[in-house]
Design a protein around this motif. Sequence first.
Motif, PDB file in Angstrom:
ATOM      1  N   LYS A   1       0.730  -1.285  -0.247  1.00 49.38           N
ATOM      2  CA  LYS A   1       0.446   0.005   0.034  1.00 49.38           C
ATOM      3  C   LYS A   1       1.062   1.375  -0.014  1.00 49.38           C
ATOM      4  CE  LYS A   1      -4.076  -2.405   1.861  1.00 49.38           C
ATOM      5  NZ  LYS A   1      -5.103  -2.242   2.883  1.00 49.38           N
ATOM      6  N   ASP A   2       0.237   2.243  -0.617  1.00 46.98           N
ATOM      7  CA  ASP A   2       1.061   3.695  -0.980  1.00 46.98           C
ATOM      8  C   ASP A   2       1.378   4.631   0.737  1.00 46.98           C
ATOM      9  OD1 ASP A   2       1.650   2.883  -3.321  1.00 46.98           O
ATOM     10  OD2 ASP A   2      -0.315   4.469  -3.677  1.00 46.98           O
ATOM     11  N   ASN A   3       0.323   4.172   1.619  1.00 48.27           N
ATOM     12  CA  ASN A   3       0.212   4.353   2.597  1.00 48.27           C
ATOM     13  C   ASN A   3       0.884   3.859   3.768  1.00 48.27           C
ATOM     14  OD1 ASN A   3      -1.572   3.844   3.122  1.00 48.27           O
ATOM     15  ND2 ASN A   3      -3.447   5.479   3.152  1.00 48.27           N
ATOM     16  N   TRP A   4       1.898   4.648   4.576  1.00 53.31           N
ATOM     17  CA  TRP A   4       2.285   3.785   5.598  1.00 53.31           C
ATOM     18  C   TRP A   4       2.734   5.303   6.838  1.00 53.31           C
ATOM     19  CZ3 TRP A   4       7.291   3.282   8.169  1.00 53.31           C
ATOM     20  CH2 TRP A   4       7.714   4.140   7.934  1.00 53.31           C
ATOM     21  N   ILE A   5       2.586   6.124   6.521  1.00 49.59           N
ATOM     22  CA  ILE A   5       2.581   6.645   7.765  1.00 49.59           C
ATOM     23  C   ILE A   5       1.250   7.627   8.049  1.00 49.59           C
ATOM     24  CG2 ILE A   5       3.678   9.059   8.565  1.00 49.59           C
ATOM     25  CD1 ILE A   5       6.009   8.934   7.053  1.00 49.59           C
ATOM     26  N   THR A   6       1.155   7.044   9.127  1.00 49.92           N
ATOM     27  CA  THR A   6       0.221   8.651   9.871  1.00 49.92           C
ATOM     28  C   THR A   6       0.005   8.963  10.956  1.00 49.92           C
ATOM     29  OG1 THR A   6      -0.850   6.614  11.895  1.00 49.92           O
ATOM     30  CG2 THR A   6      -1.140   6.060   9.411  1.00 49.92           C
ATOM     31  N   THR A   7      -0.487  10.151  11.104  1.00 52.99           N
ATOM     32  CA  THR A   7      -0.165  10.972  11.612  1.00 52.99           C
ATOM     33  C   THR A   7      -1.676  11.203  12.132  1.00 52.99           C
ATOM     34  OG1 THR A   7      -0.298  13.091  10.179  1.00 52.99           O
ATOM     35  CG2 THR A   7       2.170  11.856  10.748  1.00 52.99           C
ATOM     36  N   GLY A   8      -1.225  12.334  13.234  1.00 47.66           N
ATOM     37  CA  GLY A   8      -2.433  12.395  14.405  1.00 47.66           C
ATOM     38  C   GLY A   8      -3.455  13.352  14.374  1.00 47.66           C
ATOM     39  N   ASP A   9      -3.256  15.157  13.034  1.00 47.08           N
ATOM     40  CA  ASP A   9      -3.627  16.140  12.517  1.00 47.08           C
ATOM     41  C   ASP A   9      -2.839  16.600  11.521  1.00 47.08           C
ATOM     42  OD1 ASP A   9      -1.379  17.519  12.734  1.00 47.08           O
ATOM     43  OD2 ASP A   9      -1.813  17.774  14.992  1.00 47.08           O
ATOM     44  N   GLY A  10      -2.363  15.671  11.051  1.00 50.59           N
ATOM     45  CA  GLY A  10      -1.638  16.077   9.436  1.00 50.59           C
ATOM     46  C   GLY A  10      -0.889  17.067   9.069  1.00 50.59           C
ATOM     47  N   ASP A  11       0.045  18.315  10.822  1.00 48.96           N
ATOM     48  CA  ASP A  11       0.011  19.497  10.500  1.00 48.96           C
ATOM     49  C   ASP A  11       1.739  18.747  11.136  1.00 48.96           C
ATOM     50  OD1 ASP A  11      -0.749  20.584   9.458  1.00 48.96           O
ATOM     51  OD2 ASP A  11      -1.834  21.726  10.338  1.00 48.96           O
ATOM     52  N   SER A  12       1.898  17.766  12.538  1.00 46.01           N
ATOM     53  CA  SER A  12       2.649  17.233  13.136  1.00 46.01           C
ATOM     54  C   SER A  12       2.721  15.866  13.472  1.00 46.01           C
ATOM     55  CB  SER A  12       2.612  18.299  14.777  1.00 46.01           C
ATOM     56  OG  SER A  12       1.477  17.498  15.267  1.00 46.01           O
ATOM     57  N   TYR A  13       4.278  15.537  13.679  1.00 44.58           N
ATOM     58  CA  TYR A  13       4.078  14.286  14.009  1.00 44.58           C
ATOM     59  C   TYR A  13       4.072  14.105  15.463  1.00 44.58           C
ATOM     60  CZ  TYR A  13       6.194  13.724   9.450  1.00 44.58           C
ATOM     61  OH  TYR A  13       6.423  13.732   7.696  1.00 44.58           O
ATOM     62  N   SER A  14       2.833  14.181  16.331  1.00 43.66           N
ATOM     63  CA  SER A  14       2.673  14.247  17.851  1.00 43.66           C
ATOM     64  C   SER A  14       2.003  12.280  17.687  1.00 43.66           C
ATOM     65  CB  SER A  14       2.068  15.267  18.242  1.00 43.66           C
ATOM     66  OG  SER A  14       0.309  15.361  17.225  1.00 43.66           O
ATOM     67  N   GLU A  15       1.534  12.126  16.176  1.00 46.40           N
ATOM     68  CA  GLU A  15       1.471  10.336  17.137  1.00 46.40           C
ATOM     69  C   GLU A  15       1.721   9.913  15.521  1.00 46.40           C
ATOM     70  OE1 GLU A  15      -1.211   9.427  18.590  1.00 46.40           O
ATOM     71  OE2 GLU A  15      -1.447  10.960  19.799  1.00 46.40           O
ATOM     72  N   PHE A  16       3.364  10.549  15.615  1.00 43.90           N
ATOM     73  CA  PHE A  16       4.250   9.715  14.449  1.00 43.90           C
ATOM     74  C   PHE A  16       4.149   8.390  14.486  1.00 43.90           C
ATOM     75  CE2 PHE A  16       7.682   7.569  12.251  1.00 43.90           C
ATOM     76  CZ  PHE A  16       7.215   7.766  10.568  1.00 43.90           C
ATOM     77  N   ARG A  17       3.323   7.141  13.150  1.00 43.41           N
ATOM     78  CA  ARG A  17       3.672   5.916  13.220  1.00 43.41           C
ATOM     79  C   ARG A  17       3.844   5.717  12.188  1.00 43.41           C
ATOM     80  NH1 ARG A  17       0.304   5.872  17.256  1.00 43.41           N
ATOM     81  NH2 ARG A  17      -1.802   5.975  16.037  1.00 43.41           N
ATOM     82  N   GLY A  18       4.396   3.947  11.832  1.00 42.51           N
ATOM     83  CA  GLY A  18       4.288   3.864  10.230  1.00 42.51           C
ATOM     84  C   GLY A  18       3.862   2.498  10.414  1.00 42.51           C
ATOM     85  N   LEU A  19       2.658   2.358   9.382  1.00 42.49           N
ATOM     86  CA  LEU A  19       2.520   1.319   9.639  1.00 42.49           C
ATOM     87  C   LEU A  19       2.762   0.348   7.895  1.00 42.49           C
ATOM     88  CD1 LEU A  19       1.180  -1.288  10.825  1.00 42.49           C
ATOM     89  CD2 LEU A  19      -0.858   0.190  10.011  1.00 42.49           C
ATOM     90  N   LEU A  20       2.967  -1.062   8.051  1.00 45.25           N
ATOM     91  CA  LEU A  20       3.606  -1.026   6.482  1.00 45.25           C
ATOM     92  C   LEU A  20       2.953  -2.324   6.214  1.00 45.25           C
ATOM     93  CD1 LEU A  20       4.373  -0.571   3.914  1.00 45.25           C
ATOM     94  CD2 LEU A  20       7.192  -1.235   4.650  1.00 45.25           C
ATOM     95  N   TYR A  21       2.493  -2.934   5.177  1.00 47.58           N
ATOM     96  CA  TYR A  21       1.571  -4.410   4.756  1.00 47.58           C
ATOM     97  C   TYR A  21       2.206  -4.426   3.463  1.00 47.58           C
ATOM     98  CZ  TYR A  21      -2.477  -2.672   7.618  1.00 47.58           C
ATOM     99  OH  TYR A  21      -3.520  -2.275   8.837  1.00 47.58           O
ATOM    100  N   LEU A  22       2.725  -5.330   3.468  1.00 48.20           N
ATOM    101  CA  LEU A  22       3.577  -6.330   2.166  1.00 48.20           C
ATOM    102  C   LEU A  22       2.808  -7.484   1.825  1.00 48.20           C
ATOM    103  CD1 LEU A  22       7.012  -6.091   4.290  1.00 48.20           C
ATOM    104  CD2 LEU A  22       6.461  -4.959   2.733  1.00 48.20           C
ATOM    105  N   SER A  23       3.020  -7.125   0.047  1.00 47.16           N
ATOM    106  CA  SER A  23       2.363  -8.336  -0.048  1.00 47.16           C
ATOM    107  C   SER A  23       2.556 -10.001  -0.406  1.00 47.16           C
ATOM    108  CB  SER A  23       2.276  -7.643  -1.990  1.00 47.16           C
ATOM    109  OG  SER A  23       3.548  -7.916  -2.353  1.00 47.16           O
TER     110      SER A  23
END
Length: 137
Positions: free
Chosen positions: A2-24
């Motif tokens: 999948k293309d998006n592997w980073i999720t952030t809390g509010d879009g403007d900061s990395y206060s909730e930074f997590r990376g999630l990567l699904y591999l085929s």
Amino acid sequence: MKDNWITTGDGDSYSEFRGLLYLSEDDMTRWQDVVLEKIRSVKSEKLQEYVKRNPYITIAALFYRGWEISQVDYDHFVNDACAEFWDAQPVLCKLDLGKKRKRNIICIGFAPGSIQDWLSKNKNAKLRLQSFLHRIK
């Protein structure tokens, strides 16, 4: 993958930074390179600033056991990933092997201190650390 592997809390900061990567299944033949390429593609000044404030990295992986990924291979990957993230310090980097062939996931997170730092600031730190380490075995 999948293309998006980073999720952030509010879009403007990395206060909730997590990376999630699904591999085929196709990604699994060269999973280390695929993940490291994805990490390189999201590196930015903003991320570098965040990692400097939160220098401890947690990398968890759940892979199908049939891929026969060894702990040595995983440890090598963790070292490479830490280097990519400006020499972040690894904490609780764990490889789990499961029974489902299509479930291949890597999760990356950062923290301002190690678990030992956090536990040492609390009462009964030694007891909590023992309990915590016992649960993750």
